[in-house]
Design an enzyme around this catalytic site. Structure first.
Site, short mmCIF file in Angstrom:
data_model
loop_
_atom_site.label_atom_id
_atom_site.label_comp_id
_atom_site.label_asym_id
_atom_site.label_seq_id
_atom_site.Cartn_x
_atom_site.Cartn_y
_atom_site.Cartn_z
N GLU A 181 28.08 36.16 50.83
CA GLU A 181 29.23 35.74 51.65
C GLU A 181 29.09 36.21 53.10
O GLU A 181 30.06 36.13 53.86
CB GLU A 181 30.55 36.31 51.08
CG GLU A 181 30.81 36.02 49.63
CD GLU A 181 31.36 34.61 49.36
OE1 GLU A 181 31.32 33.77 50.29
OE2 GLU A 181 31.81 34.37 48.24
N GLU B 252 58.51 46.61 51.91
CA GLU B 252 57.34 46.94 52.75
C GLU B 252 56.54 45.69 53.16
O GLU B 252 55.89 45.69 54.19
CB GLU B 252 56.36 47.86 52.00
CG GLU B 252 56.79 49.27 51.84
CD GLU B 252 57.71 49.47 50.64
OE1 GLU B 252 58.07 48.45 49.99
OE2 GLU B 252 58.07 50.62 50.37
N HIS C 40 36.35 41.62 50.63
CA HIS C 40 36.60 40.52 49.70
C HIS C 40 36.56 41.11 48.29
O HIS C 40 35.60 41.78 47.93
CB HIS C 40 35.55 39.42 49.85
CG HIS C 40 35.49 38.52 48.65
ND1 HIS C 40 36.61 37.86 48.18
CD2 HIS C 40 34.48 38.18 47.82
CE1 HIS C 40 36.28 37.16 47.11
NE2 HIS C 40 34.99 37.33 46.86
N HIS D 154 39.94 32.67 43.01
CA HIS D 154 38.73 33.48 43.26
C HIS D 154 39.07 34.90 43.74
O HIS D 154 38.61 35.86 43.15
CB HIS D 154 37.84 32.73 44.24
CG HIS D 154 36.60 33.46 44.66
ND1 HIS D 154 35.61 32.90 45.42
CD2 HIS D 154 36.19 34.73 44.44
CE1 HIS D 154 34.66 33.78 45.63
NE2 HIS D 154 34.98 34.90 45.06
N HIS E 286 38.18 40.71 43.93
CA HIS E 286 38.74 39.86 42.88
C HIS E 286 39.95 40.56 42.27
O HIS E 286 39.87 41.08 41.16
CB HIS E 286 37.66 39.55 41.84
CG HIS E 286 36.45 38.89 42.42
ND1 HIS E 286 35.23 38.84 41.77
CD2 HIS E 286 36.26 38.23 43.59
CE1 HIS E 286 34.35 38.19 42.52
NE2 HIS E 286 34.94 37.82 43.64
#
Ligand code: 2HA
Ligand code: ZN
Length: 281
Positions: free
Chosen positions: A121, A175, A145, A216, A147
């Protein structure tokens, strides 16, 4: 967290952070990736002092040039590497690369041993860094990134719509609107690691530090490891509350718009952006 020391201070900070992301259940096996735009002079000095005999890798062409990142150093996780191995195998899990040749290529300075390469990525991370460096006036430096399970679950339970997702999260904890006033922007389901997902992400990253790669995971930009962790942790917590409510038959109410507006006024000094998605209601 176990003590961990490393001659490169940024690796010393990144490895326990990455280990913690695995412990949280956000980065199974080789899932997810991190890239961190390092202060140029500092990392240059550390590498020269600590690793004076390093042989630099050959420049590797990037799919898209990023002139605004020319000369920048990035700490990046390696393709196929496990977050779980960050502390035991830092030179495999991480690499430090520099963007060279007017932003058209990267060159390896440290790590990524045994033939490693930056994450699959990496091209999307660089698109993200180029945009967020400009939009945040250089403040944001790290992209995570991962999951995150509750957050991903919502992309199967809710419409793939930025306003609906953001409102659902803001309405679950006071918050939230203060921590992510820029909201979460939804990118449709697309093949990971492709130019298409990079382009779709670029549009949304102009508007927010946080995007959802539908079905994803999350892709979030912040100043340092601690801040990006706190951001993702808060979003995942709100997603978990929302998913529980959906599982119990759906909300009877949420924090209302008037209170959300009051929160933005009261905590304005903590907010890094305006809550545009609230105003557009
Ligand atoms: O395996 O998470 O998005 C790394 C990834 C791809
Ligand atoms: Zn992923």
């Amino acid at each position: 967290m176990p003590p961990f020391s490393h001659p490169i201070s940024f690796i010393e900070e990144a490895a326990p952070f990455v280990q913690l992301c695995w412990e949280m259940g956000w980065n199974e096996a080789n899932g997810g990736n991190v890239s961190w735009r390092l202060p140029e002079e500092e990392i240059h000095g550390i590498l020269n002092r600590r690793f004076p005999n390093t042989v630099l890798g050959d420049p590797v062409l990037l799919p898209e040039p990023h002139p605004s990142l020319d000369g920048e150093y990035f700490l990046v996780t390696g393709a196929g590497q496990y977050f779980r191995h960050a502390i035991t195998h830092p030179a495999e899990v991480f690499g430090i690369v520099q963007i060279v040749n007017d932003g058209t290529a990267y060159q390896r300075h440290w790590g990524l041993i045994n033939g490693g390469r930056p994450t699959s990525e990496f091209a999307t991370h660089l698109v993200g860094h180029a945009i967020r460096k400009r939009v945040s006036n250089g403040r944001e430096r790290i992209i995570l990134h991962c999951h995150v399970p509750e957050f991903i679950a919502l992309s199967f339970l809710m419409p793939l719509d930025s306003r609906e997702l953001t409102m659902a999260l803001w309405q679950k904890m006071p918050e939230c609107i203060v921590v992510f006033p820029d909201g979460v922007r939804v990118v449709p389901p697309l093949l990971p690691g492709t130019v298409k997902i990079a382009q779709a992400s670029a549009i949304e990253l102009e508007k927010s530090r946080i995007i959802s790669w539908s079905h994803h995971g999350i892709f979030a930009s912040e100043e340092d490891p601690d801040k990006v962790f706190a951001l993702v942790e808060t979003i995942e917590k709100a997603a978990a509350i929302h998913r529980r409510i959906l599982s119990a038959g759906g909300p009877q109410r949420g924090i209302d718009t008037a209170l959300l507006t009051e929160l933005t006024e009261h905590f304005a000094s903590y907010m890094v952006a305006d809550a545009d998605l609230l105003k557009d209601q």
